[in-house]
Scaffold this active site. Structure first.
Site, PDB file in Angstrom:
ATOM      1  N   GLN A  12       0.816  -1.213   0.000  1.00  0.00           N
ATOM      2  CA  GLN A  12       0.000   0.000   0.000  1.00  0.00           C
ATOM      3  C   GLN A  12       0.850   1.264   0.000  1.00  0.00           C
ATOM      4  OE1 GLN A  12      -2.340   0.892   3.496  1.00  0.00           O
ATOM      5  NE2 GLN A  12      -3.827   2.092   2.333  1.00  0.00           N
ATOM      6  N   TYR A 155       1.694  -7.909  15.854  1.00  0.00           N
ATOM      7  CA  TYR A 155       2.131  -6.807  14.984  1.00  0.00           C
ATOM      8  C   TYR A 155       2.644  -5.636  15.830  1.00  0.00           C
ATOM      9  CZ  TYR A 155       1.424  -2.858  11.704  1.00  0.00           C
ATOM     10  OH  TYR A 155       1.564  -1.735  10.928  1.00  0.00           O
TER      11      TYR A 155
HETATM   12  C1  AKB Z   1      -3.103  -1.915  10.310  1.00  0.00           C
HETATM   13  O1  AKB Z   1      -4.320  -1.706  10.354  1.00  0.00           O
HETATM   14  O2  AKB Z   1      -2.593  -2.981  10.675  1.00  0.00           O
HETATM   15  C2  AKB Z   1      -2.196  -0.817   9.827  1.00  0.00           C
HETATM   16  C3  AKB Z   1      -1.673   0.004  10.958  1.00  0.00           C
HETATM   17  C4  AKB Z   1      -2.545   0.991  11.615  1.00  0.00           C
HETATM   18  O3  AKB Z   1      -0.549  -0.139  11.314  1.00  0.00           O
HETATM   19  N1  AKB Z   1      -2.884   0.004   8.886  1.00  0.00           N
END
Ligand code: AKB
Length: 333
Positions: A12, A155
């Protein structure tokens, strides 16, 4: 001056960043990398003026790279005489929850390989961090630059660890690494995958196809968001800033606007009154609930002059215009 290497170049951010970098530094100065060879259409998408590059040149500007493969990364840095890496490759929040081991491997080991190479070859690095470094105990409103960070997703954990690695390499080894805690990005050039904030982009596609959209986030959940043009401008400005003004080597809080899914629907309906959105929150709701609603980005504004341009009405107008144009194009082919 050496060349620029972009990892995750067809994602993206990368798709738009590569175009901007080529405009600024020259078409032949930017090497795109990704885990797979791109298809012909995607290949054109990432090049600012495809027709001006012959096929041979285009293939010279794209290399296959798995960022966890350190020897391959080093080979590309030497072959292309790279002096700057925009390290965008990584798994996003929702996909990271489904594949936590892969998320750790790509996001952490990939970054370590980039930072080690930066230390060895004296390269400058951009690392995209995220609002996901914050967690349930971080303040939700005007989240400060330095505060409690207790991410609840793999994440977020990889981004927070990544920030600390960046800080370590900057102060221990003098690596010029710069980073932004990016919010959800609204863009029209790529199909997304794996983010919690993806609903905001998916909604535009559904609205333009006259489809009812089922949103996986609660209508009132408010999240920080940014238009792609502002995000690209922020990255370019940060990377061009005098090193003397960069006071944060973990990652800068950066903000533009915040909105809820319902506010976005209302704005889209001003253009497409028949658009209908239903809400069916899934596992991504818990991720969104753990993130801040509004971020305090005063350090970025003071240190290197960050200002955003796009507010919600302008984003919606431009997204609908750009995506309708794309739709027309895809009907033509
Ligand atoms: C996600 O939604 O994982 C990303 C972010 C906010 O890091 N767009």
């Amino acid at each position: 001056m050496g060349k620029i290497l972009v990892t995750g170049a067809r994602g993206q951010l990368g798709s738009d960043l590569v175009v901007a970098l080529r405009q600024h530094y020259g078409e032949m100065e930017v090497i795109e990398t990704g885990r797979q060879l791109p298809g012909q259409v995607a290949l054109k998408q990432g090049v600012s003026k495809p027709e001006s590059l012959c096929h041979q040149h285009r293939s010279l500007l794209y290399e296959v790279l798995d960022v966890t493969d350190r020897p391959r990364l080093q080979e590309l840095i030497q072959t292309h005489q790279i002096d700057t890496i925009y390290h965008l490759a990584g798994l996003l929040s929702a996909k990271g929850e489904q594949q936590p081991n892969q998320c750790w491997d790509i996001n952490i080991n990939g970054l370590r390989n980039v930072l080690e190479a930066a230390k060895t070859y004296g390269m400058k690095v951009f690392f995209p961090s995220s609002i996901a470094v914050f967690g349930p105990h971080s303040p939700k409103l005007d989240t400060p630059q330095i505060t409690i960070s207790d991410p609840s997703t793999m994440y977020g954990i990889t981004k927070l660890t990544g920030e600390l690695l960046c800080h370590y390499y900057a102060y221990q080894w003098g690596v010029d690494v710069r980073s932004l805690r990016l919010p959800g990005i609204i863009s029209y050039n790529t199909f997304l995958g794996g983010g919690t904030t993806d609903f905001a982009v998916e909604m535009f596609h559904a609205a333009l196809k006259n489809e009812t959209y089922t949103c996986f986030i609660h209508p009132e959940t408010r999240l920080p968001m940014m238009y792609i043009s502002d995000a690209i401008q922020a990255i370019l400005t940060l990377m061009q800033a005098d090193p003397a003004v960069i006071s944060i080597r973990t990652s800068y809080n950066i903000a533009a606007i915040s909105f809820s899914a319902r506010e976005l629907v209302t704005e889209i309906q001003k253009h497409l009154p028949d658009f209908v959105c239903h809400y069916k929150p899934d596992f991504r709701q818990a991720i969104a609930d753990s993130w801040p609603s509004v971020i305090d980005d005063s350090r970025a504004r003071a240190d290197w002059g960050w200002r955003h341009t796009y507010h919600l009405p302008a984003i919606v107008e431009e997204m609908l215009a750009k995506l309708s144009h794309k739709k027309v194009l895809s009907f033509e082919f």
